[in-house]
Scaffold this motif. Structure first.
Motif, PDB file in Angstrom:
ATOM      1  N   TYR A  11       0.699  -1.154  -0.036  1.00  0.00           N
ATOM      2  CA  TYR A  11      -0.174   0.101  -0.149  1.00  0.00           C
ATOM      3  C   TYR A  11       1.002   1.372   0.088  1.00  0.00           C
ATOM      4  O   TYR A  11       0.448   2.131  -0.768  1.00  0.00           O
ATOM      5  N   TYR A  19      -4.623   4.251  -7.011  1.00  0.00           N
ATOM      6  CA  TYR A  19      -5.758   5.301  -6.723  1.00  0.00           C
ATOM      7  C   TYR A  19      -5.721   5.998  -8.288  1.00  0.00           C
ATOM      8  O   TYR A  19      -6.919   6.375  -8.928  1.00  0.00           O
ATOM      9  N   ARG A  20      -4.790   6.422  -9.048  1.00  0.00           N
ATOM     10  CA  ARG A  20      -4.546   7.104 -10.223  1.00  0.00           C
ATOM     11  C   ARG A  20      -5.287   6.144 -11.134  1.00  0.00           C
ATOM     12  O   ARG A  20      -6.121   6.695 -11.982  1.00  0.00           O
ATOM     13  N   VAL A  23      -9.164   6.453 -10.608  1.00  0.00           N
ATOM     14  CA  VAL A  23      -9.769   7.749 -10.980  1.00  0.00           C
ATOM     15  C   VAL A  23     -10.005   7.629 -12.491  1.00  0.00           C
ATOM     16  O   VAL A  23     -10.862   8.348 -13.031  1.00  0.00           O
ATOM     17  N   GLN A  29     -13.385  10.379  -7.198  1.00  0.00           N
ATOM     18  CA  GLN A  29     -12.745  10.181  -6.191  1.00  0.00           C
ATOM     19  C   GLN A  29     -13.317   9.376  -5.129  1.00  0.00           C
ATOM     20  O   GLN A  29     -12.818   8.339  -4.738  1.00  0.00           O
ATOM     21  N   MET A  97      -6.624  19.337 -21.969  1.00  0.00           N
ATOM     22  CA  MET A  97      -6.265  17.980 -22.213  1.00  0.00           C
ATOM     23  C   MET A  97      -6.780  17.092 -21.195  1.00  0.00           C
ATOM     24  O   MET A  97      -7.187  15.915 -21.659  1.00  0.00           O
ATOM     25  N   TYR A 117       2.265   6.972 -19.622  1.00  0.00           N
ATOM     26  CA  TYR A 117       2.471   7.394 -18.099  1.00  0.00           C
ATOM     27  C   TYR A 117       3.143   6.480 -17.309  1.00  0.00           C
ATOM     28  O   TYR A 117       4.087   6.626 -16.503  1.00  0.00           O
TER      29      TYR A 117
ATOM     30  N   GLU B   5       2.150  17.011 -21.832  1.00  0.00           N
ATOM     31  CA  GLU B   5       0.943  17.574 -21.269  1.00  0.00           C
ATOM     32  C   GLU B   5       0.226  16.208 -20.864  1.00  0.00           C
ATOM     33  O   GLU B   5      -0.849  16.569 -19.897  1.00  0.00           O
ATOM     34  N   PHE B   6      -0.064  15.085 -21.658  1.00  0.00           N
ATOM     35  CA  PHE B   6      -0.666  14.052 -21.384  1.00  0.00           C
ATOM     36  C   PHE B   6      -0.182  13.473 -19.889  1.00  0.00           C
ATOM     37  O   PHE B   6      -1.232  13.196 -19.166  1.00  0.00           O
ATOM     38  N   LYS B   7       1.229  13.374 -19.560  1.00  0.00           N
ATOM     39  CA  LYS B   7       1.524  12.937 -18.298  1.00  0.00           C
ATOM     40  C   LYS B   7       1.068  13.928 -17.329  1.00  0.00           C
ATOM     41  O   LYS B   7       0.671  13.327 -16.190  1.00  0.00           O
ATOM     42  N   VAL B   9      -1.844  15.531 -16.722  1.00  0.00           N
ATOM     43  CA  VAL B   9      -3.053  15.055 -16.352  1.00  0.00           C
ATOM     44  C   VAL B   9      -3.133  14.237 -15.441  1.00  0.00           C
ATOM     45  O   VAL B   9      -3.758  14.447 -14.559  1.00  0.00           O
ATOM     46  N   PHE B  10      -2.205  13.056 -15.522  1.00  0.00           N
ATOM     47  CA  PHE B  10      -2.113  12.149 -14.360  1.00  0.00           C
ATOM     48  C   PHE B  10      -1.443  12.534 -13.127  1.00  0.00           C
ATOM     49  O   PHE B  10      -1.492  11.800 -12.212  1.00  0.00           O
ATOM     50  N   ASP B  11      -0.913  13.767 -13.332  1.00  0.00           N
ATOM     51  CA  ASP B  11      -0.153  14.280 -11.969  1.00  0.00           C
ATOM     52  C   ASP B  11      -0.976  15.314 -11.217  1.00  0.00           C
ATOM     53  O   ASP B  11      -0.498  15.902 -10.490  1.00  0.00           O
ATOM     54  N   LYS B  14      -6.590  15.880  -9.352  1.00  0.00           N
ATOM     55  CA  LYS B  14      -7.575  14.691  -9.215  1.00  0.00           C
ATOM     56  C   LYS B  14      -7.113  13.448  -9.243  1.00  0.00           C
ATOM     57  O   LYS B  14      -7.856  12.470  -8.482  1.00  0.00           O
ATOM     58  N   TYR B  15      -5.966  13.245  -9.621  1.00  0.00           N
ATOM     59  CA  TYR B  15      -5.525  11.906  -9.909  1.00  0.00           C
ATOM     60  C   TYR B  15      -4.506  11.328  -8.828  1.00  0.00           C
ATOM     61  O   TYR B  15      -3.792  10.469  -8.734  1.00  0.00           O
ATOM     62  N   VAL B  16      -4.230  12.424  -7.882  1.00  0.00           N
ATOM     63  CA  VAL B  16      -3.352  11.993  -7.083  1.00  0.00           C
ATOM     64  C   VAL B  16      -4.155  12.051  -5.583  1.00  0.00           C
ATOM     65  O   VAL B  16      -5.025  12.839  -5.085  1.00  0.00           O
ATOM     66  N   ILE B  17      -3.779  10.833  -4.676  1.00  0.00           N
ATOM     67  CA  ILE B  17      -4.651  10.477  -3.654  1.00  0.00           C
ATOM     68  C   ILE B  17      -4.195  11.522  -2.370  1.00  0.00           C
ATOM     69  O   ILE B  17      -2.912  11.656  -2.236  1.00  0.00           O
ATOM     70  N   MET B  21      -7.036  10.849   2.621  1.00  0.00           N
ATOM     71  CA  MET B  21      -7.653   9.637   2.039  1.00  0.00           C
ATOM     72  C   MET B  21      -6.741   8.359   2.178  1.00  0.00           C
ATOM     73  O   MET B  21      -6.924   7.134   2.512  1.00  0.00           O
ATOM     74  N   LYS B  22      -5.476   8.836   2.112  1.00  0.00           N
ATOM     75  CA  LYS B  22      -4.487   7.682   2.224  1.00  0.00           C
ATOM     76  C   LYS B  22      -4.545   6.859   3.649  1.00  0.00           C
ATOM     77  O   LYS B  22      -4.572   5.730   3.591  1.00  0.00           O
ATOM     78  N   TYR B  23      -4.521   8.000   4.287  1.00  0.00           N
ATOM     79  CA  TYR B  23      -4.444   7.471   5.601  1.00  0.00           C
ATOM     80  C   TYR B  23      -5.689   6.562   6.264  1.00  0.00           C
ATOM     81  O   TYR B  23      -5.698   5.721   6.625  1.00  0.00           O
ATOM     82  N   VAL B  25      -7.919   5.223   4.281  1.00  0.00           N
ATOM     83  CA  VAL B  25      -7.967   3.854   3.387  1.00  0.00           C
ATOM     84  C   VAL B  25      -6.986   2.859   3.936  1.00  0.00           C
ATOM     85  O   VAL B  25      -7.414   1.721   4.158  1.00  0.00           O
TER      86      VAL B  25
END
Lengths: 165, 543
Positions: A11, A19-20, A23, A29, A97, A117, B5-7, B9-11, B14-17, B21-23, B25
């Protein structure tokens, strides 16, 4: 069954990745949080050894993906429109994007994500997605093409707006 | 595409916990894994517990309320396995005409079953109901779009036909008998958009008394809205249906790869694209649920209930640890499964099942799927283990399916709206299949490669063989080599004359995949706008 400490370590190492992935599929989320939890609980129940952290990471990604797809295909989710999944009427230019990626059909989004990615090779990614390598390359190509077209259209639109046409 | 730019998006946020929340879960996981390490789920065999845990569908919630008894009239005397997941409710509402009582409920992950009764007190209501033995599905949801439901031709009950799709105040999901006596209501929702549940109701004759009718109501699909039951032609007594939080455990078994392997040997032509086969089977104490991505076929429909067709289901049996077997049809209400939606169906049991006693799920009288997922799937007849192998049929499925989806996706949006323009594959022989394209007949054939033969040589050889076999004469218009995602490819564009007459333009693609030689033959079948050929050519970089 896995060891509690093993799951905790996994974990710590891969919660961000899982998580990523969640989502990316679920687009919200709250559901992602549940699937992250379910994925690591599945790991706990999983009885087989892993060949290192790379193998573990790939297993987690595939499991999270399957969980997400199950959730999305679940009977009561099929007809439900999640409020979070409704795109904003006018996305700020810098988010375009992100919006384009989100609106990309799932089969292309996941191919692009794993390749660009996560940095998996075509062979690895196709294995994870359970498709042939050639199908993976087709999806990657098509996904790239859709994104390119979307971005070009956006650029044209911005130019039109800037020039007052 | 801009990779950076594509990468990014995932950074993005929205995409980062989040740390919070991490704690949260992590705590949840630690709590559950620690508890599971200490306490077994059930007092049952280790292998059964292990199989259920591995299936990861096991759901157990709070402690039992228990004390249910009326369900015996539905499920028989042995309610023990569902006691922890049942609730005694006993809520009553009444007016001058009716007394409505909600008695009991029990749930698994997908279905909640309720028992309620209607006591007739006065006036017209005192007349005996004609509902005995009825069994109906509440609604045809998709028909709601136009503001009306198709009323079933049911003599003693009706489905309301005056539903306004835009009315979000109160929706009567169904009603029984001519005076709309029993209803299930759903309040404050845009029905068609938000509600995917299905509802079935059955009179419980065994409980019926002179003035009181009993009903079992099944809410299938994990209803998210708050429902209520009501009685009376107009506004009568109404009771909200409580959610049942305790869910009976379930075991899910993925079956597709194995029966696919089995059918390759016995009946390869029915293998793919069939709506008579399941991908996954989920067994709970209350029901067996089946899922099939290709859809589920109806054998017949009655009172708006569609029943499941297919030898796969008709031969399905549960094998128990004590060596006994019981057919799914024998265990199910009305002997058949019911189609819930396009891809799912359910066999509602007529008795409660202790899933800990189930050893295997069996189809075609011989393919045995142990509930312990670590145990091998075997062909019981031969005793041999069934191991999925990648063979010609799988190759055709993968390549064919990929091509069909790709071709379909290239049709312009205005043409492909809500319509599939290319689908398949459907099998013609063990090594050839058809992709049903709107504008071309596409046939794919798979051959063994000949050692040492180049693609060009193989293409020439097969091209000649086709001419000889069908007595056709080709005049080649063009011949091009190129590469695409499968590697090298040769494209041959040819005019064909048959028995001296012109038969049209044929297009051939020769390429290799998984050590096999594949030939794709396209023949135009419509004079309209053509896309399939161009779509395939766009995949190729010609040299």
């Amino acid at each position: 069954m896995s060891d509690v400490k093993f799951v905790e370590r996994a974990y710590d190492l891969f919660a961000d990745t899982v998580y990523r992935v969640c989502v990316m599929y679920l687009k919200n989320q709250a559901d992602a949080e549940d699937i992250v939890s379910d994925t690591f609980l599945k790991l706990f129940s999983y009885g087989k050894p892993f060949n290192g952290d790379d193998h573990l990471k790939a297993w987690l990604i595939v499991t999270a993906r399957n969980q997400c797809k199950n959730t999305l295909s679940h009977w009561w989710n099929k007809a439900r429109t999640d409020l979070d999944s409704i795109p904003e009427p006018a996305a700020p230019a810098e988010d375009f994007m992100a919006l384009a990626v989100e609106n990309l059909p799932e089969i292309y989004r996941e191919a692009l994500y794993l390749y660009y990615y996560e940095g998996y090779s075509g062979q690895e990614a196709s294995k994870m997605l359970g498709i042939t390598e050639s199908a993976f390359w087709s999806r990657l190509k098509r996904g790239r093409e859709i994104l390119r077209l979307e971005m070009e259209e956006e650029c044209d639109e911005r130019k039109r707006v800037q020039s007052g046409i | 595409m801009r990779e950076k730019e594509f990468k990014a998006v995932f950074d993005s946020e929205k995409y980062v916990i989040s740390q919070d929340m991490k704690y949260r879960v992590k705590n949840r996981i630690t709590e559950k894994t620690t508890a599971k390490s200490k306490i077994p789920f059930f007092k049952r065999s280790a292998s059964a517990v292990f199989s259920i845990v591995l299936a990861s569908i096991l759901v157990i919630t709070a402690a039992a309320v228990g004390g249910i008894a009326l369900f015996k009239s539905v499920y028989g005397d042995n309610l023990e396995p569902i006691m922890p997941y049942s609730e005694q409710i006993n809520l009553t509402a009444a007016d001058a005409n009716y007394e409505l009582t909600l008695h009991e409920a029990v749930a698994d992950e997908y279905t909640t079953a309720y028992i309620f009764s209607v006591k007739r007190l006065a006036g017209n209501a005192a007349e005996e109901s004609q509902d005995a033995g009825m069994f109906f599905k509440g609604l045809e949801q998709t028909n709601g779009k136009n503001g009306s439901y198709a009323a079933g031709n049911i003599s003693d009950l009706k489905i309301l036909s005056s539903f306004n799709a835009y009315d979000t105040v109160q929706i009567q999901i169904f009603a029984s008998s001519l005076d709309s006596r029993v209803k299930v209501l759903c309040t404050n929702i845009g029905y068609d958009a938000e509600n995917a549940a299905e509802y079935l109701i059955r009179a419980v004759d065994g409980l019926k008394t002179e003035a009181t009718d009993y009903y079992a109501l099944y809410v299938i699909n994990g209803e998210e809205q708050t429902l209520s039951i009501a009685v009376g032609a107009e506004k009568g007594p109404e009771i909200a249906l409580p959610k049942v939080t305790q869910k009976a455990p379930s075991v899910t078994r993925s079956v597709q790869d194995y029966y696919r392997q089995y059918l390759k040997q016995t009946d390869p032509m029915v293998l793919y694209g069939s709506r008579r086969l399941a991908d996954n089977v989920t067994i709970t104490p209350l029901a067996t649920y089946v899922e099939s991505a290709k859809g589920i076929k109806t054998i017949w429909a009655s009172n708006s209930v569609k029943y499941i067709d297919g030898a796969f289901y008709r031969t399905a049996e549960l094998m128990f640890n004590d060596g006994t077997e019981k057919a799914l049809s024998e265990m199910s209400q009305d002997e058949f499964g019911i189609i819930v939606n396009k891809t799912t169906g359910v066999f509602l049991f007529n008795e409660v099942l202790d899933i800990g006693l189930v050893k295997s799920f069996l189809v075609y009288d011989t393919v045995e799927f142990p509930m312990d997922v670590n145990a091998p799937v075997v062909d019981r007849e031969t005793g041999e283990r069934i191991v999925p192998k990648y063979e010609t049929l799988d190759l055709m499925y993968d390549v064919g399916n990929g091509l069909a989806s790709y071709i379909d996706s290239t049709y312009p949006a205005d043409r492909s709206q809500n319509k599939i323009y290319c689908w398949g594959p459907s099998y013609l022989t063990e090594n050839s299949c058809n992709l049903n394209s709107y504008d071309y007949d596409i046939t794919m054939t798979v051959y063994d490669t000949v050692e040492g033969e180049t693609l060009a040589d193989a293409a020439n050889r097969l091209f000649n063989e086709i001419q000889t076999k069908y007595n056709w004469t080709f005049s080649v218009i063009s011949e091009k080599d190129g590469t695409f995602s499968y590697g090298d490819i040769r494209y041959v564009d040819a005019n064909v004359s048959v028995m001296g007459g012109a038969a049209g333009e044929y297009h051939y693609f020769f390429f290799e995949s998984n050590g096999k030689l594949l030939v794709l033959q396209l023949v135009q079948k419509s004079d309209g706008l053509l896309y399939s050929l161009d779509a395939i050519k766009q995949l190729i970089t010609f040299s």
